[in-house]
Write an enzyme that holds these catalytic residues in place. Structure first.
Site, PDB file in Angstrom:
ATOM      1  N   LYS A  35       0.844  -1.211   0.000  1.00 51.14           N
ATOM      2  CA  LYS A  35       0.000   0.000   0.000  1.00 51.14           C
ATOM      3  C   LYS A  35       0.871   1.251   0.000  1.00 51.14           C
ATOM      4  CE  LYS A  35      -0.242  -0.499   5.024  1.00 51.14           C
ATOM      5  NZ  LYS A  35      -0.956  -1.161   6.124  1.00 51.14           N
ATOM      6  N   TYR A 257      16.540  29.673   9.216  1.00 49.58           N
ATOM      7  CA  TYR A 257      15.333  30.344   9.688  1.00 49.58           C
ATOM      8  C   TYR A 257      15.247  30.313  11.209  1.00 49.58           C
ATOM      9  CZ  TYR A 257      13.424  30.300   4.934  1.00 49.58           C
ATOM     10  OH  TYR A 257      13.201  30.489   3.603  1.00 49.58           O
TER      11      TYR A 257
HETATM   12  C1  LIG Z   1      -0.201  -2.083   6.833  1.00 50.00           C
HETATM   13  C2  LIG Z   1      -0.746  -3.392   7.285  1.00 50.00           C
HETATM   14  C3  LIG Z   1       0.082  -4.516   7.418  1.00 50.00           C
HETATM   15  C4  LIG Z   1       1.600  -4.435   7.298  1.00 50.00           C
HETATM   16  O1  LIG Z   1       2.137  -3.860   8.478  1.00 50.00           O
HETATM   17  P1  LIG Z   1       3.718  -3.705   8.707  1.00 50.00           P
HETATM   18  O2  LIG Z   1       3.821  -3.167  10.083  1.00 50.00           O
HETATM   19  O3  LIG Z   1       4.191  -2.730   7.698  1.00 50.00           O
HETATM   20  O4  LIG Z   1       4.303  -5.053   8.528  1.00 50.00           O
HETATM   21  C5  LIG Z   1      -0.519  -5.733   7.698  1.00 50.00           C
HETATM   22  N1  LIG Z   1      -1.858  -5.832   7.866  1.00 50.00           N
HETATM   23  C6  LIG Z   1      -2.679  -4.767   7.772  1.00 50.00           C
HETATM   24  C7  LIG Z   1      -4.144  -4.943   7.979  1.00 50.00           C
HETATM   25  C8  LIG Z   1      -2.156  -3.509   7.499  1.00 50.00           C
HETATM   26  O5  LIG Z   1      -2.966  -2.448   7.425  1.00 50.00           O
END
Ligand SMILES: *Cc1c(COP(=O)(O)O)cnc(C)c1O
Length: 362
Positions: A35, A257
């Site tokens: 994702k 800054y």
């Molecule tokens: C993002 C996500 C994962 C992966 O999590 P990591 O901590 O990056 O391994 C797994 N299951 C769900 C439902 C997620 O939203």
């Protein structure tokens, strides 16, 4: 010429890290989580590399991400973690053959209204304490029964939950969640999935038919007290830029800054072409390490949109054009995250459009 700020992606490291997942979870199938543009690494290239390395399936958050993968020609199984929110999205899942996570009542109605044949794979999501998505254990029997009667849903339905605090090895919450999940589903048919990266690394009890690693595939530790290298993971992304100015600073001069950083003794200042406009964290503290010509120097002054400043006292011969690494190979992104009071996930996800992503020559 190399662009000022660019990220080098080591795709061999992705395959290496997938192998580490398999070492930790030898009997599980791997649903690689890609994702948010593959955690900022470029979703399509990550998918292609991991498909070649035999990942068993992929997970994205949104329907649009799944469609993009299908249009790019990915044939693997793809699950949409947030599922669908309307009839149109359900239609997309069917048209593009994406697995649906089913976590809320309105989705049950939409599925019931859709006629057969059975052509959608569903993941019934149970909320075992995360209190984000999922049905409560009390609702499970009714929901499970409902899904078994939806003509469009392939049987048996898969079962999943998500861990809220698996990165804390000392929190018994994780075992309670796992126990509640197993108790609730009993011997219901269907494949099971519990573990994210932290779950599969720290909690053997969380291993089941499927694991869902995200961050560790990119070589990053999910734990606040370790870096990927300590888990034998290899960083995939290295963020680079160059020095664009070098100048002397006198005691008492201020930098940047807000004039917050005051020079305590004469030194040499380096200006690096990277800033929060590239995704370098605005709140990185003075002293955050930066590699100049492979050597650590401290960040000084505030991070601005296009530039940061470093103290080159230890590198008097550095000059404009010299190589700078902000994180990755040689400098763990986990360490930079600690210096900026954030987690490494946000750093790799936050690299902006302006930064060119370049694949390493393997
Ligand atoms: C993002 C996500 C994962 C992966 O999590 P990591 O901590 O990056 O391994 C797994 N299951 C769900 C439902 C997620 O939203």
């Amino acid at each position: 010429m190399t662009p000022a700020a660019y990220a080098v992606l080591n795709l061999n490291a992705l395959a290496h890290n997938l192998q580490k997942v398999r070492d930790y979870a030898p009997d599980a199938k791997v649903m690689a989580v890609i994702k948010a543009n593959g955690y900022g690494h470029g979703m399509l290239r990550v998918a292609e590399t991991l498909a070649q390395a035999q990942a068993d399936a992929f997970a994205v958050a949104r329907v649009q991400e799944g469609i993009r993968l299908r249009k790019a020609g990915l044939h693997s199984r793809i699950a949409v973690l947030e599922g669908f929110t309307c009839a149109e999205e359900l239609g997309d899942l069917l048209a593009y053959q994406l697995d649906a996570v089913v976590h809320t009542a309105s989705q049950l109605d939409l599925l019931a209204q859709q006629g057969g044949p059975a052509q959608i794979a569903a993941w019934l999501k149970l909320d075992t304490g995360m209190n984000r998505l999922g049905f409560s254990p009390k609702e499970f029997p009714r929901v499970s029964q409902h899904l078994s009667q939806c003509a469009v849903v392939k049987q048996p339905v898969n079962l999943m939950t998500h861990l809220a605090n698996a990165d804390d090895r000392g929190d018994t919450m994780t075992l309670k969640q796992i126990q509640l999940f197993r108790q609730t589903i009993g011997d219901t048919l269907g494949e099971r999935s519990i573990a994210n990266s932290a779950g599969l690394l720290a909690w053997p009890e969380a291993l089941s038919d499927w694991v869902r690693p995200g961050v560790m595939l990119y070589g990053i530790s999910p734990f606040p007290d370790s870096i990927g290298a300590q888990l034998v993971l290899k960083p995939v992304m290295s963020l680079h830029s160059r020095l664009i100015a070098v100048k002397p600073l006198a005691k008492g001069d201020t930098v940047g800054y807000g004039c917050r950083w005051v020079c305590e003794q004469d030194t040499t200042l380096g200006v690096v072409a990277i800033g929060y406009g590239d995704g370098y964290p605005r709140y990185a503290k003075p002293g955050t390490p930066v590699l100049v010509n492979g050597q650590r120097v401290p960040l000084i002054g505030r991070v601005s949109m296009d530039m940061i400043t470093v103290d080159l006292a230890s590198q008097p011969h550095a000059k404009p054009g010299d190589a700078v690494t902000l994180w990755g190979e040689g400098l763990a992104v986990e360490e930079i995250a600690l210096c900026a009071d954030t987690i490494p996930y946000t750093l790799v996800c936050g690299v902006t459009q302006r930064v060119r992503l370049v694949e390493a020559e393997c």
